[in-house]
Design an enzyme around this catalytic site. Structure first.
Site, PDB file in Angstrom:
ATOM      1  N   ASN A   9      -7.648  -0.580 -76.016  1.00 44.36           N
ATOM      2  CA  ASN A   9      -7.218   0.133 -77.215  1.00 44.36           C
ATOM      3  C   ASN A   9      -5.921   0.912 -77.012  1.00 44.36           C
ATOM      4  O   ASN A   9      -5.084   0.974 -77.910  1.00 44.36           O
ATOM      5  CB  ASN A   9      -8.325   1.079 -77.683  1.00 44.36           C
ATOM      6  CG  ASN A   9      -9.493   0.317 -78.287  1.00 44.36           C
ATOM      7  OD1 ASN A   9      -9.325  -0.470 -79.206  1.00 44.36           O
ATOM      8  ND2 ASN A   9     -10.684   0.513 -77.738  1.00 44.36           N
ATOM      9  N   THR A  10      -5.745   1.496 -75.845  1.00 42.70           N
ATOM     10  CA  THR A  10      -4.529   2.268 -75.588  1.00 42.70           C
ATOM     11  C   THR A  10      -3.672   1.666 -74.485  1.00 42.70           C
ATOM     12  O   THR A  10      -2.442   1.730 -74.552  1.00 42.70           O
ATOM     13  CB  THR A  10      -4.875   3.726 -75.207  1.00 42.70           C
ATOM     14  OG1 THR A  10      -5.739   3.722 -74.068  1.00 42.70           O
ATOM     15  CG2 THR A  10      -5.572   4.420 -76.360  1.00 42.70           C
ATOM     16  N   ASP A  96     -14.044  -9.186 -72.511  1.00 40.28           N
ATOM     17  CA  ASP A  96     -13.900  -8.523 -71.218  1.00 40.28           C
ATOM     18  C   ASP A  96     -15.157  -8.705 -70.372  1.00 40.28           C
ATOM     19  O   ASP A  96     -15.085  -8.858 -69.149  1.00 40.28           O
ATOM     20  CB  ASP A  96     -13.575  -7.040 -71.403  1.00 40.28           C
ATOM     21  CG  ASP A  96     -14.569  -6.309 -72.292  1.00 40.28           C
ATOM     22  OD1 ASP A  96     -15.213  -6.961 -73.140  1.00 40.28           O
ATOM     23  OD2 ASP A  96     -14.689  -5.082 -72.155  1.00 40.28           O
ATOM     24  N   THR A 120     -14.419   3.086 -71.102  1.00 41.93           N
ATOM     25  CA  THR A 120     -14.836   3.844 -72.284  1.00 41.93           C
ATOM     26  C   THR A 120     -16.346   3.796 -72.423  1.00 41.93           C
ATOM     27  O   THR A 120     -17.004   4.808 -72.672  1.00 41.93           O
ATOM     28  CB  THR A 120     -14.172   3.276 -73.542  1.00 41.93           C
ATOM     29  OG1 THR A 120     -12.749   3.311 -73.372  1.00 41.93           O
ATOM     30  CG2 THR A 120     -14.549   4.091 -74.759  1.00 41.93           C
ATOM     31  N   THR A 172     -20.821  27.200 -69.038  1.00 41.60           N
ATOM     32  CA  THR A 172     -21.092  26.140 -70.023  1.00 41.60           C
ATOM     33  C   THR A 172     -20.204  24.933 -69.767  1.00 41.60           C
ATOM     34  O   THR A 172     -20.658  23.785 -69.825  1.00 41.60           O
ATOM     35  CB  THR A 172     -20.895  26.675 -71.450  1.00 41.60           C
ATOM     36  OG1 THR A 172     -21.818  27.738 -71.675  1.00 41.60           O
ATOM     37  CG2 THR A 172     -21.144  25.574 -72.471  1.00 41.60           C
TER      38      THR A 172
END
Length: 243
Positions: A9-10, A96, A120, A172
Site C-alpha cells: 500500500n505504501t 503475496d 501489516t 499506560t
C-alpha cells in the site's frame, strides 16, 4: 533478466534476478513506482516482469506502462503455478501469500513449510511436503494492534512500537506496548508449536517488514528470508516462461 515487483500500500519491493539469483533489490514508494520502473527498464536487459499487488495500484496498471517487448505477468490464483492450491476461496487468496509459499518451496523443495509473514497483518501459510498449499491464518500485525486499541478506546493513546518494553508495563503507554509486542510474540511462538505438533517435520520461514523484531524471540530453528515474496515471484516467472 527477470524483474519481480511486490506492491504494498505504501512501499513496493523490487528485485532483479539473473536466473534464480537475486542480484539487486530496492524499496520504492508505491506512488512513485511507475516512474522508478521506467528507469530500471531503460538501464537493464529485462525480459520478464512479475507483479504481486495487494494495493490499490494494480498489476495491470503497471503492465500498461512497460514496453510491449517485455513479457509481464500479474500473479493471482488463476496463474499457472509450480505448486497446487487446496483453498476453498482461491479468488480471495492474496498473491503475496501465493508467492510466499512458492518461495518456500524453492528453498525447501521436499519439506513442509510454515511461512510467517510479519507485516501489516501476520499471515501463517502452510505448504505440505507434496507441494500443496493448504491455507493458514491471518491476524493483526503489530502496528494494527496498537492503532486498534487507540481507535476503539477514547482514552488509550496511540504509542510507537517498542520491542524492548518490559513484560510489566509501568505506564499506560508501556502497558500498550507490552501487550501488543509480547502478545504477538507469544502468538507466533504458539502458532509454530501448534503446527509442529501436527506436522513435526516442518521448516519455519520468517519474512516481512517486522520479521526482524521477532526473529530473536523464537526458540525454534527458523529460516529468515527477507526477500521470500520476490523469490516466489521469480519462481513463478521461471515456471511460466520455461526458464
Amino acid at each position: 533478466m527477470n524483474l519481480a515487483i511486490d506492491i504494498g500500500n505504501t512501499q513496493t519491493k523490487v528485485g532483479l534476478f539473473k536466473g534464480h539469483e537475486l542480484v539487486e533489490s530496492n524499496i520504492v514508494q508505491t506512488n512513485n513506482l511507475i516512474t522508478e520502473l521506467k528507469e530500471v527498464i531503460d538501464s537493464k536487459p529485462i525480459a520478464h516482469i512479475g507483479i504481486s499487488s495487494v494495493a490499490s495500484l494494480g498489476g495491470e496498471e503497471v503492465l500498461a506502462a512497460i514496453p510491449e517487448d517485455i513479457k509481464g505477468l500479474v500473479i493471482n490464483s488463476d496463474t499457472d503455478l509450480p505448486i497446487s492450491i487446496d483453498y476453498q476461496t482461491q479468488q480471495t487468496l492474496g498473491p503475496d501469500r501465493i508467492c510466499g509459499v512458492v518461495g518456500a518451496r524453492f528453498h525447501f523443495p521436499k519439506s513442509a513449510c510454515l511461512v510467517i509473514d510479519a507485516g501489516t497483518c501476520i499471515t501463517y501459510d502452510f505448504i505440505d511436503k507434496n507441494g500443496v498449499f493448504l491455507g493458514g491464518g491471518i491476524s493483526p500485525g503489530l502496528r494494527m494492534r496498537l492503532k486498534s486499541m487507540h481507535n476503539y478506546s477514547s482514552k488509550l493513546p496511540l504509542v510507537e512500537i517498542n520491542q524492548h518494553v518490559s513484560l510489566i508495563g509501568a505506564s499506560t503507554a508501556e502497558a500498550l506496548q507490552s501487550g501488543a509486542f509480547h502478545g504477538l510474540k507469544n502468538e507466533i511462538r504458539g502458532t509454530i508449536l501448534s503446527y509442529l505438533n501436527k506436522y513435526s517435520e516442518t521448516e519455519i520461514i520468517l519474512t516481512g517488514g517486522d520479521s526482524s523484531l521477532f526473529a530473536q524471540h523464537i526458540e525454534n530453528p527458523i529460516f529468515a528470508a527477507p526477500n521470500l515474496i520476490l523469490e516466489g515471484i521469480n519462481q513463478i516467472l521461471s515456471y511460466n516462461y520455461n526458464e
